[in-house]
Design a protein around this motif. Structure first.
Motif, PDB file in Angstrom:
ATOM      1  N   GLY A  81       0.813  -1.215   0.000  1.00  0.00           N
ATOM      2  CA  GLY A  81       0.000   0.000   0.000  1.00  0.00           C
ATOM      3  C   GLY A  81       0.843   1.261   0.000  1.00  0.00           C
ATOM      4  N   TYR A  82       1.983   1.197   0.700  1.00  0.00           N
ATOM      5  CA  TYR A  82       2.909   2.332   0.707  1.00  0.00           C
ATOM      6  C   TYR A  82       3.500   2.555  -0.679  1.00  0.00           C
ATOM      7  CZ  TYR A  82       6.805   5.285   2.264  1.00  0.00           C
ATOM      8  OH  TYR A  82       7.697   6.306   2.431  1.00  0.00           O
ATOM      9  N   GLU A 136      -6.642  -0.980  -0.735  1.00  0.00           N
ATOM     10  CA  GLU A 136      -7.788  -1.227  -1.576  1.00  0.00           C
ATOM     11  C   GLU A 136      -8.847  -1.985  -0.798  1.00  0.00           C
ATOM     12  OE1 GLU A 136      -8.860  -3.244  -5.934  1.00  0.00           O
ATOM     13  OE2 GLU A 136      -6.850  -3.406  -5.064  1.00  0.00           O
ATOM     14  N   LEU A 183       0.576   5.980  -7.707  1.00  0.00           N
ATOM     15  CA  LEU A 183      -0.633   6.698  -8.127  1.00  0.00           C
ATOM     16  C   LEU A 183      -0.497   8.215  -8.018  1.00  0.00           C
ATOM     17  CD1 LEU A 183      -3.300   4.376  -6.447  1.00  0.00           C
ATOM     18  CD2 LEU A 183      -2.562   4.392  -8.828  1.00  0.00           C
ATOM     19  N   THR A 209     -11.605   1.097  -3.631  1.00  0.00           N
ATOM     20  CA  THR A 209     -11.310   2.477  -3.269  1.00  0.00           C
ATOM     21  C   THR A 209     -10.400   2.484  -2.075  1.00  0.00           C
ATOM     22  OG1 THR A 209     -13.289   2.567  -1.875  1.00  0.00           O
ATOM     23  CG2 THR A 209     -13.526   3.295  -4.139  1.00  0.00           C
ATOM     24  N   LYS A 210      -9.818   3.671  -1.803  1.00  0.00           N
ATOM     25  CA  LYS A 210      -8.875   3.790  -0.686  1.00  0.00           C
ATOM     26  C   LYS A 210      -9.597   3.749   0.624  1.00  0.00           C
ATOM     27  CE  LYS A 210      -5.140   6.612   1.050  1.00  0.00           C
ATOM     28  NZ  LYS A 210      -4.296   7.751   0.868  1.00  0.00           N
ATOM     29  N   SER A 220       0.087   8.119   3.517  1.00  0.00           N
ATOM     30  CA  SER A 220       0.995   7.611   2.479  1.00  0.00           C
ATOM     31  C   SER A 220       0.770   6.148   2.149  1.00  0.00           C
ATOM     32  CB  SER A 220       2.459   7.815   2.918  1.00  0.00           C
ATOM     33  OG  SER A 220       2.725   9.175   3.196  1.00  0.00           O
ATOM     34  N   LYS A 232       2.162   1.500  -3.561  1.00  0.00           N
ATOM     35  CA  LYS A 232       1.097   1.842  -4.497  1.00  0.00           C
ATOM     36  C   LYS A 232       0.716   3.316  -4.386  1.00  0.00           C
ATOM     37  CE  LYS A 232      -1.922  -1.314  -5.202  1.00  0.00           C
ATOM     38  NZ  LYS A 232      -3.051  -2.262  -5.078  1.00  0.00           N
ATOM     39  N   HIS A 233       0.822   3.885  -3.186  1.00  0.00           N
ATOM     40  CA  HIS A 233       0.509   5.302  -3.000  1.00  0.00           C
ATOM     41  C   HIS A 233       1.383   6.185  -3.897  1.00  0.00           C
ATOM     42  CE1 HIS A 233      -0.175   9.164  -1.020  1.00  0.00           C
ATOM     43  NE2 HIS A 233       1.139   9.274  -0.876  1.00  0.00           N
ATOM     44  N   TRP A 276      -1.999   3.369   0.501  1.00  0.00           N
ATOM     45  CA  TRP A 276      -3.224   3.153  -0.272  1.00  0.00           C
ATOM     46  C   TRP A 276      -3.674   1.719  -0.072  1.00  0.00           C
ATOM     47  CZ3 TRP A 276      -5.755   0.425  -4.006  1.00  0.00           C
ATOM     48  CH2 TRP A 276      -6.810   1.079  -4.695  1.00  0.00           C
TER      49      TRP A 276
END
Length: 317
Positions: free
Chosen positions: A89-90, A311, A96, A316-317, A307, A92-93, A309
Motif C-alpha cells: 500500500g505504501y 484497496e 498513483l 477504493t482507498k 501515504s 502503491k501510494h 493506499w
C-alpha cells in the motif's frame, strides 16, 4: 487507527480465523488443567489412578500442544499478510501520485518512514498484535473459569490486580510519551540528513560545512538522549511492575493454602489456580510494555496513514 481497521478489514477472514483458533486453544488448555486437577485429587486421596483418567489427559495434552502450534501458524500467517499489505500500500501510494507531487516529496522524510515507521509497524504486527489478542482471551477465559471454581479465592487473590491496573495505566502513559518523543527526534534527524545532502554543493561554496555539521550533531545527540530516556524509563517501570505482579501469587498461596489446610478446598483446585495465575497476573505484568508498544505503533500508523493506499472491497482507498 483508521489504517489498522482498513488492513484488518481487508483480511477479515484470516483475522477471525486466528481469533477463533486462540479461543479453542485456551479452552483446551483449561480442560487439560481440569483433568490434571482430578488426577492430583485422586493421588492425594490415596485412590488408584485408572487408565480411564490417564488416557484422556494425555490426549488432551497432545491436542493442546498441537493447537499451540496452529495458533502460532495462523497468527504468523495473518500478521505477515497484514505487513505485506502495508508495504504494498505504501508503494502503491507513490505509483498513483502525479509526477508534480512526486518531484516535491522530501526524500529524507520518505526514507525515514520506510526505515523506521514501516519497519516498526511490521515488527509490531509480527510479534505483538495477536499476542495481545491471545493474552486478552486467556485473561477473560481463565478469570471467568476460576471465578466459577472458587469465587472467594479468585477475588481475594486477584485483588492486588486493581493496584497493578492503576500502575499500568500510569506507567504505559509515561513509556508511550517517551517513545513518541524518541520517534519524533529520529524523524527530525533523518529529515535534516536529507537536507544536508540536498544543499551539499551550497555548503561547500559558502564554507558552511562546520556549521551544519554542528547542527546535525545536536540533532543526533537529541535523538540519542530521547532514546536513552525511553529505555531507562521502560526498565524502571517494568521492573516495579514485575515486583507488583508477585502480590497475586503470594495472596494465592496464603489464602488457598489456608483453605486446603482447613479442608474447604482441594489440592487439585489450588494447583489450577497456581498453574493458571500467569494467565491473569502475568498478563497484567506485561501490560505496561504492551501498551507502550501499542502507543508507539499507533503514532507510526497515524504518520503512515496519508501515504498508504489500501484497496477495499470496492476498489477504493
Amino acid at each position: 487507527m483508521a489504517l489498522l481497521k482498513k488492513l484488518i478489514g481487508k483480511r477479515r477472514g484470516l483475522t477471525l480465523l486466528t481469533t477463533f483458533v486462540s479461543v479453542i486453544s485456551i479452552s483446551i488448555s483449561l480442560w487439560w488443567n481440569a483433568q490434571l486437577s482430578i488426577i492430583i485429587n485422586a493421588v492425594n486421596s490415596g485412590n488408584t489412578v485408572s487408565a480411564r483418567m490417564i488416557l484422556p489427559a494425555c490426549a488432551t495434552m497432545i491436542l493442546s500442544a498441537g493447537m499451540a502450534y496452529i495458533v502460532g501458524l495462523c497468527s504468523g500467517w495473518t500478521c505477515e499478510t497484514l505487513a505485506h499489505d502495508l508495504r504494498m500500500g505504501y508503494a502503491k501510494h507513490f505509483i498513483l501520485l502525479p509526477l508534480a507531487e512526486i518531484e516535491n516529496l522530501n526524500a529524507g522524510e520518505q526514507l525515514s518512514r520506510l526505515q523506521n515507521e514501516i519497519n516498526d509497524v511490521s515488527g509490531f504486527l509480527r510479534s505483538n498484535l495477536f499476542s495481545i489478542v491471545d493474552d486478552l482471551i486467556k485473561f477473560i477465559g481463565t478469570f471467568t473459569w476460576l471465578l466459577i471454581l472458587n469465587p472467594k479465592l479468585t477475588l481475594i487473590a486477584n485483588a492486588p490486580v486493581i493496584l497493578l491496573t492503576g500502575y499500568t495505566v500510569y506507567s504505559s502513559r509515561v513509556i508511550g510519551l517517551a517513545a513518541q518523543e524518541s520517534q519524533q527526534a529520529n524523524t527530525k534527524m533523518n529529515g535534516f540528513a536529507d537536507t544536508l545532502i540536498t544543499v551539499f554543493p551550497i555548503l561547500r561554496l559558502f564554507d558552511a560545512t562546520s556549521l551544519m555539521k554542528k547542527q546535525y550533531r545536536e540533532s543526533l545527540n537529541q535523538w540519542e538522549a530521547f532514546t536513552i530516556t525511553e529505555e531507562r524509563k521502560r526498565a524502571i517501570l517494568m521492573s516495579l511492575s514485575a515486583v507488583l505482579s508477585c502480590l497475586p501469587l503470594l495472596m494465592l498461596f496464603l489464602i488457598g493454602g489456608t483453605q486446603v489446610i482447613h479442608g474447604t478446598e482441594k489440592v487439585g483446585t489450588l494447583y489450577i489456580f497456581i498453574n493458571l495465575s500467569g494467565n491473569v497476573s502475568g498478563v497484567m505484568m506485561n501490560i505496561p510494555g504492551r501498551i507502550a508498544q501499542f502507543r508507539r505503533f499507533a503514532v507510526n500508523m497515524k504518520r503512515l496513514e496519508p501515504s498508504v493506499w489500501i484497496e477495499s472491497g470496492r476498489g477504493t482507498k
